[in-house]
Design an enzyme around this catalytic site. Structure first.
Site, PDB file in Angstrom:
ATOM      1  N   LYS A 105       0.860  -1.177   0.000  1.00 55.92           N
ATOM      2  CA  LYS A 105       0.000   0.000   0.000  1.00 55.92           C
ATOM      3  C   LYS A 105       0.901   1.232   0.000  1.00 55.92           C
ATOM      4  O   LYS A 105       1.664   1.455   0.935  1.00 55.92           O
ATOM      5  CB  LYS A 105      -0.910  -0.008   1.215  1.00 55.92           C
ATOM      6  CG  LYS A 105      -1.951   1.101   1.220  1.00 55.92           C
ATOM      7  CD  LYS A 105      -2.859   0.962   2.434  1.00 55.92           C
ATOM      8  CE  LYS A 105      -3.959   2.007   2.438  1.00 55.92           C
ATOM      9  NZ  LYS A 105      -4.820   1.889   3.628  1.00 55.92           N
ATOM     10  N   ARG A 147     -11.150   9.229   1.280  1.00 59.88           N
ATOM     11  CA  ARG A 147     -11.135   9.879   2.595  1.00 59.88           C
ATOM     12  C   ARG A 147     -12.362  10.755   2.800  1.00 59.88           C
ATOM     13  O   ARG A 147     -12.838  10.909   3.919  1.00 59.88           O
ATOM     14  CB  ARG A 147      -9.826  10.649   2.779  1.00 59.88           C
ATOM     15  CG  ARG A 147      -8.642   9.696   2.935  1.00 59.88           C
ATOM     16  CD  ARG A 147      -7.283  10.363   2.917  1.00 59.88           C
ATOM     17  NE  ARG A 147      -6.231   9.356   3.005  1.00 59.88           N
ATOM     18  CZ  ARG A 147      -4.964   9.555   2.690  1.00 59.88           C
ATOM     19  NH1 ARG A 147      -4.580  10.741   2.250  1.00 59.88           N
ATOM     20  NH2 ARG A 147      -4.081   8.584   2.785  1.00 59.88           N
ATOM     21  N   LYS A 204       0.959   9.870   5.905  1.00 57.32           N
ATOM     22  CA  LYS A 204       1.073   8.454   6.257  1.00 57.32           C
ATOM     23  C   LYS A 204       2.370   7.833   5.735  1.00 57.32           C
ATOM     24  O   LYS A 204       2.471   6.617   5.618  1.00 57.32           O
ATOM     25  CB  LYS A 204      -0.154   7.698   5.740  1.00 57.32           C
ATOM     26  CG  LYS A 204      -1.471   8.275   6.262  1.00 57.32           C
ATOM     27  CD  LYS A 204      -2.665   7.384   5.948  1.00 57.32           C
ATOM     28  CE  LYS A 204      -3.944   7.981   6.541  1.00 57.32           C
ATOM     29  NZ  LYS A 204      -5.104   7.081   6.456  1.00 57.32           N
ATOM     30  N   LYS A 256      -2.098  -1.653  -3.866  1.00 57.62           N
ATOM     31  CA  LYS A 256      -2.951  -0.465  -3.775  1.00 57.62           C
ATOM     32  C   LYS A 256      -2.072   0.785  -3.787  1.00 57.62           C
ATOM     33  O   LYS A 256      -1.138   0.855  -2.991  1.00 57.62           O
ATOM     34  CB  LYS A 256      -3.766  -0.521  -2.483  1.00 57.62           C
ATOM     35  CG  LYS A 256      -4.737   0.640  -2.301  1.00 57.62           C
ATOM     36  CD  LYS A 256      -5.522   0.511  -1.006  1.00 57.62           C
ATOM     37  CE  LYS A 256      -6.507   1.656  -0.843  1.00 57.62           C
ATOM     38  NZ  LYS A 256      -7.255   1.584   0.417  1.00 57.62           N
ATOM     39  N   SER A 316     -10.144   5.131  -5.253  1.00 60.95           N
ATOM     40  CA  SER A 316     -11.121   6.185  -5.516  1.00 60.95           C
ATOM     41  C   SER A 316     -10.636   7.223  -6.518  1.00 60.95           C
ATOM     42  O   SER A 316     -11.389   7.670  -7.387  1.00 60.95           O
ATOM     43  CB  SER A 316     -11.505   6.865  -4.203  1.00 60.95           C
ATOM     44  OG  SER A 316     -10.357   7.404  -3.547  1.00 60.95           O
ATOM     45  N   TYR A 364     -14.829   0.252  -7.734  1.00 59.91           N
ATOM     46  CA  TYR A 364     -16.142   0.877  -7.557  1.00 59.91           C
ATOM     47  C   TYR A 364     -16.983   0.747  -8.822  1.00 59.91           C
ATOM     48  O   TYR A 364     -18.183   1.032  -8.805  1.00 59.91           O
ATOM     49  CB  TYR A 364     -15.966   2.350  -7.180  1.00 59.91           C
ATOM     50  CG  TYR A 364     -15.128   2.514  -5.925  1.00 59.91           C
ATOM     51  CD1 TYR A 364     -15.681   2.266  -4.676  1.00 59.91           C
ATOM     52  CD2 TYR A 364     -13.785   2.871  -5.992  1.00 59.91           C
ATOM     53  CE1 TYR A 364     -14.911   2.390  -3.520  1.00 59.91           C
ATOM     54  CE2 TYR A 364     -13.013   2.992  -4.845  1.00 59.91           C
ATOM     55  CZ  TYR A 364     -13.577   2.745  -3.620  1.00 59.91           C
ATOM     56  OH  TYR A 364     -12.814   2.853  -2.475  1.00 59.91           O
TER      57      TYR A 364
END
Length: 337
Positions: free
Chosen positions: A206, A216, A229, A260, A286, A325
């Site tokens: 990730k 988010r 992060k 990811k 996303s 999605y």
């Protein structure tokens, strides 16, 4: 007989690549990769309440759903042949704190959703994430102490949360918080609790990516996040480190591996599949989804073709499936073919 050899035949040694492309039937006959409904995992967002279908502005066509509506969505997905859902909660702000303690509530939102979906639609898989970002007041994936995301305490907590998610009926635990040692800890905790049949789909690689923004917004963590992060997600520049990370997850007992984001990391998908041979998945995140949707809405690209082309690229890169999605939209298209 007149010799009709052309200069091109001499140049190519009589090997013309276009022969296999000349008609629809030949193209179908030699097609190397195919996208099917069996390749799709549908990520959905859960909110408290009932009767709620709340559109997410940054993700056109994607909604936050209350549990009852998520159950309806699961029925639709199963009817289309989609194998599994990946669920993500958007809990009330008053339940979020520095340690993400609500993740350890057996009857929290994500576990209620799992139980309801599995009761109503037992033939669809449910994949749950134990990262703490939906539960923390600071938006990080782990416990924040003294300005640091503490590894070991976070691992202890996500292992406990994983057992509760399995108790609720989760079929696969997909830990995404990227703490060292979490796969082994979760495997040991699941086995000790009698959940030997619950799998682990590791977010093995990730990356600290720019493509997570709309997600988010979907779980209401964007405005909470303090700092970034980068101390626990992978550097986008590092491919070899990503493979090493995945290798540790394999050693610790991961059943499946995930990359990811997806499209910017097709090379990592290929390297991981080649290196380990485990079922490998990409998460078309996303930001990837929204780029295609926004460009299509503006008439700049053919949205359907771009959607299908990007999904097929994951298969070509060695992926066994894709979290996307687009899952329901794609499943409907494939059902008509």
């Amino acid at each position: 007989m007149q010799d009709r050899t052309h200069l091109v035949d001499e140049i190519t040694g009589h090997r013309r690549m276009r022969r296999n492309r000349k008609a629809d039937w030949t193209r179908r006959l030699v097609q190397e990769n195919r996208l099917t409904v069996d390749d799709l995992i549908w990520p959905i967002f859960i909110v408290p309440g009932s009767g709620i279908v709340d559109p997410i502005p940054a993700m056109p066509g994607v909604n936050r759903m209350s549990i009852d509506k998520a159950v309806e969505a699961a029925r639709e997905a199963a009817g289309l042949g989609i194998p599994a859902l990946a669920t993500f909660p958007n809990i009330e702000m008053e339940l979020r704190d520095e340690t993400g303690s609500n993740s350890l509530e057996a009857n929290n939102l994500i576990n209620q959703a799992t139980a309801a979906i599995k009761k109503a639609v037992p033939n669809i898989g449910v994949i749950t994430d134990v990262a703490l970002d939906p539960f923390t007041s600071h938006g990080h994936d782990g416990i924040l102490r003294g300005g640091e995301i503490v590894n070991d305490e976070t691992v202890d907590q996500v292992a406990r949360a994983a057992v509760m998610q399995a108790d609720a009926g989760a079929d696969i635990i997909a830990p995404s918080e990227m703490m060292d040692g979490r796969i082994g800890a979760i495997r040991m905790a699941l086995d000790a609790a009698g959940h030997q049949n619950v799998g682990i789909m590791s977010y093995a690689t990730k990356f600290a990516s720019a493509f997570y923004g709309p997600y988010r917004e979907a779980i209401s963590t964007g405005g909470l996040l303090k700092g970034d992060k980068k101390t626990y997600y992978l550097d986008p520049a590092n491919g070899t480190e990503a493979v090493r990370d995945a290798a540790l997850d394999v050693e610790e007992g991961a059943d499946m591996l995930m990359v990811k984001p997806g499209l910017p990391y097709l090379d990592i998908c290929w390297r991981i599949k080649e290196a380990f041979g485990l079922p490998t998945f990409a998460y078309q995140v996303s930001g990837e989804y929204t780029q295609i949707k926004a460009a299509a809405m503006n008439g700049w690209i053919d949205g359907e073709r771009a959607m299908l082309e990007t999904l097929l690229s994951f298969k070509r890169a060695g992926c066994d499936g894709i979290l996307t999605y687009f899952a329901v939209e794609v499943a409907r298209i494939l059902a008509k073919r």
